[in-house]
Design a protein around this motif. Structure first.
Motif, PDB file in Angstrom:
ATOM      1  N   ARG A   1       0.897  -1.118   0.093  1.00 25.76           N
ATOM      2  CA  ARG A   1       0.047   0.107   0.067  1.00 25.76           C
ATOM      3  C   ARG A   1       0.938   1.149   0.032  1.00 25.76           C
ATOM      4  N   LEU A   2       1.896   1.131   0.813  1.00 25.52           N
ATOM      5  CA  LEU A   2       2.886   2.240   0.616  1.00 25.52           C
ATOM      6  C   LEU A   2       3.508   2.629  -0.486  1.00 25.52           C
ATOM      7  N   GLN A   3       3.856   1.478  -1.369  1.00 30.86           N
ATOM      8  CA  GLN A   3       4.562   1.907  -2.722  1.00 30.86           C
ATOM      9  C   GLN A   3       3.626   2.856  -3.592  1.00 30.86           C
ATOM     10  N   LYS A   4       2.177   2.649  -3.452  1.00 30.94           N
ATOM     11  CA  LYS A   4       1.516   3.435  -4.545  1.00 30.94           C
ATOM     12  C   LYS A   4       1.602   4.738  -3.963  1.00 30.94           C
ATOM     13  N   LYS A   5       2.102   5.021  -2.789  1.00 30.36           N
ATOM     14  CA  LYS A   5       1.972   6.539  -2.362  1.00 30.36           C
ATOM     15  C   LYS A   5       3.102   6.956  -2.476  1.00 30.36           C
ATOM     16  N   LEU A   6       4.336   6.365  -2.853  1.00 31.78           N
ATOM     17  CA  LEU A   6       5.865   6.961  -3.259  1.00 31.78           C
ATOM     18  C   LEU A   6       5.729   7.639  -4.587  1.00 31.78           C
ATOM     19  N   PRO A   7       6.742   8.442  -4.635  1.00 30.21           N
ATOM     20  CA  PRO A   7       7.044   9.213  -5.982  1.00 30.21           C
ATOM     21  C   PRO A   7       7.577   8.003  -6.824  1.00 30.21           C
ATOM     22  N   LYS A   8       7.351   8.196  -8.328  1.00 29.69           N
ATOM     23  CA  LYS A   8       8.081   7.150  -9.224  1.00 29.69           C
ATOM     24  C   LYS A   8       9.429   6.791  -9.251  1.00 29.69           C
ATOM     25  N   GLY A   9      10.094   8.013  -8.921  1.00 35.56           N
ATOM     26  CA  GLY A   9      11.678   8.036  -8.776  1.00 35.56           C
ATOM     27  C   GLY A   9      12.063   8.425  -7.484  1.00 35.56           C
ATOM     28  N   ILE A  10      12.977   7.901  -6.751  1.00 34.85           N
ATOM     29  CA  ILE A  10      13.713   8.249  -5.554  1.00 34.85           C
ATOM     30  C   ILE A  10      15.140   8.402  -5.694  1.00 34.85           C
ATOM     31  N   GLY A  11      15.656   9.384  -5.401  1.00 34.27           N
ATOM     32  CA  GLY A  11      17.335   9.539  -5.080  1.00 34.27           C
ATOM     33  C   GLY A  11      17.538   9.471  -3.625  1.00 34.27           C
ATOM     34  N   VAL A  12      18.726   8.880  -3.575  1.00 35.93           N
ATOM     35  CA  VAL A  12      19.383   8.599  -2.158  1.00 35.93           C
ATOM     36  C   VAL A  12      20.516   9.377  -2.199  1.00 35.93           C
ATOM     37  N   ILE A  13      20.869  10.553  -1.533  1.00 39.89           N
ATOM     38  CA  ILE A  13      21.870  11.350  -1.600  1.00 39.89           C
ATOM     39  C   ILE A  13      22.476  11.576  -0.167  1.00 39.89           C
ATOM     40  N   GLN A  14      23.724  11.063  -0.376  1.00 39.12           N
ATOM     41  CA  GLN A  14      24.964  11.502   0.828  1.00 39.12           C
ATOM     42  C   GLN A  14      25.290  12.798   0.919  1.00 39.12           C
TER      43      GLN A  14
ATOM     44  N   VAL B   1      18.541  11.930   8.538  1.00 41.38           N
ATOM     45  CA  VAL B   1      17.962  11.762   7.314  1.00 41.38           C
ATOM     46  C   VAL B   1      16.854  13.021   6.972  1.00 41.38           C
ATOM     47  N   LEU B   2      16.664  13.407   5.641  1.00 44.35           N
ATOM     48  CA  LEU B   2      15.948  14.319   5.435  1.00 44.35           C
ATOM     49  C   LEU B   2      14.964  13.895   4.233  1.00 44.35           C
ATOM     50  N   SER B   3      13.762  13.953   4.202  1.00 48.58           N
ATOM     51  CA  SER B   3      13.093  13.729   2.781  1.00 48.58           C
ATOM     52  C   SER B   3      12.479  14.851   2.199  1.00 48.58           C
ATOM     53  N   PHE B   4      12.673  14.955   0.644  1.00 49.66           N
ATOM     54  CA  PHE B   4      11.765  15.952   0.204  1.00 49.66           C
ATOM     55  C   PHE B   4      11.333  15.254  -1.017  1.00 49.66           C
ATOM     56  N   ARG B   5       9.764  15.651  -1.155  1.00 47.90           N
ATOM     57  CA  ARG B   5       9.216  15.097  -2.104  1.00 47.90           C
ATOM     58  C   ARG B   5       8.912  16.177  -3.204  1.00 47.90           C
ATOM     59  N   TYR B   6       8.974  16.093  -4.583  1.00 48.45           N
ATOM     60  CA  TYR B   6       8.794  17.260  -5.445  1.00 48.45           C
ATOM     61  C   TYR B   6       7.640  16.876  -6.300  1.00 48.45           C
ATOM     62  N   GLY B   7       6.826  16.128  -5.873  1.00 50.12           N
ATOM     63  CA  GLY B   7       5.500  15.666  -6.685  1.00 50.12           C
ATOM     64  C   GLY B   7       5.427  14.320  -6.995  1.00 50.12           C
ATOM     65  N   PRO B   8       4.565  13.932  -7.753  1.00 49.68           N
ATOM     66  CA  PRO B   8       4.330  12.420  -7.907  1.00 49.68           C
ATOM     67  C   PRO B   8       5.589  11.630  -8.654  1.00 49.68           C
ATOM     68  N   GLU B   9       6.276  12.367  -9.431  1.00 47.57           N
ATOM     69  CA  GLU B   9       7.310  11.570 -10.087  1.00 47.57           C
ATOM     70  C   GLU B   9       8.699  11.629  -9.570  1.00 47.57           C
ATOM     71  N   TYR B  10       8.959  12.587  -8.469  1.00 41.73           N
ATOM     72  CA  TYR B  10      10.338  12.383  -7.867  1.00 41.73           C
ATOM     73  C   TYR B  10      10.505  12.813  -6.436  1.00 41.73           C
ATOM     74  N   GLY B  11      11.132  12.014  -5.563  1.00 42.56           N
ATOM     75  CA  GLY B  11      11.665  12.497  -4.354  1.00 42.56           C
ATOM     76  C   GLY B  11      12.950  12.125  -4.024  1.00 42.56           C
ATOM     77  N   GLU B  12      13.339  12.968  -2.853  1.00 43.40           N
ATOM     78  CA  GLU B  12      14.853  12.625  -2.600  1.00 43.40           C
ATOM     79  C   GLU B  12      14.923  12.147  -0.958  1.00 43.40           C
ATOM     80  N   ILE B  13      15.898  11.203  -0.715  1.00 42.56           N
ATOM     81  CA  ILE B  13      16.258  11.089   0.516  1.00 42.56           C
ATOM     82  C   ILE B  13      17.630  11.676   0.799  1.00 42.56           C
ATOM     83  N   ILE B  14      17.630  12.450   1.623  1.00 46.80           N
ATOM     84  CA  ILE B  14      19.230  12.973   2.034  1.00 46.80           C
ATOM     85  C   ILE B  14      19.512  12.358   3.215  1.00 46.80           C
TER      86      ILE B  14
END
Length: 114
Positions: free
Chosen positions: A3-16, A38-51
């Motif tokens: 169920r959570l997968q459906k709520k995630l952006p399509k692309g996710i970057g992990v950045i150190q 850790v910090l998380s940023f969602r830029y819409g349905p297409e992309y998010g980042e985990i810092i």
């Protein structure tokens, strides 16, 4: 959990990032003048980042008696839950639910790796 997968952006970057950069981001976006693990940023349905900040996570792992790899995995799971729109800061009940989901995700990762 599926169920959570459906709520995630399509692309996710992990950045150190460095401790310094983590503190700057945390101060700017969360108004906390300290480095974040850790910090998380969602830029819409297409992309998010985990810092992630390996320096902070390493210190926390050592304090908890955990290997860095395990703590890093936990922080990425934590970031994914935030990207899915869940937050532990709202209430004690939300925090408990968040913690349970985090553990469930980590258990699923261990199961699929073996």
């Amino acid at each position: 959990p599926v169920r959570l997968q459906k709520k995630l952006p399509k692309g996710i970057g992990v950045i150190q990032v460095s401790r310094d950069k983590s503190q700057k981001l945390n101060r700017r976006y969360r108004k906390q003048n300290k480095p974040a693990n850790v910090l998380s940023f969602r830029y819409g349905p297409e992309y998010g980042e985990i810092i992630v900040c390996p320096e902070v996570i390493q210190r926390e792992a050592k304090k908890a008696g955990q290997p860095l790899r395990s703590e890093m995995r936990r922080m990425i799971a934590h970031g994914l839950l935030h990207l899915a729109g869940l937050h532990h800061e709202k209430s004690k009940k939300a925090g408990e639910k968040f913690g349970c989901l985090e553990k469930k995700m980590l258990k699923e990762v261990k199961t699929t790796r073996n």
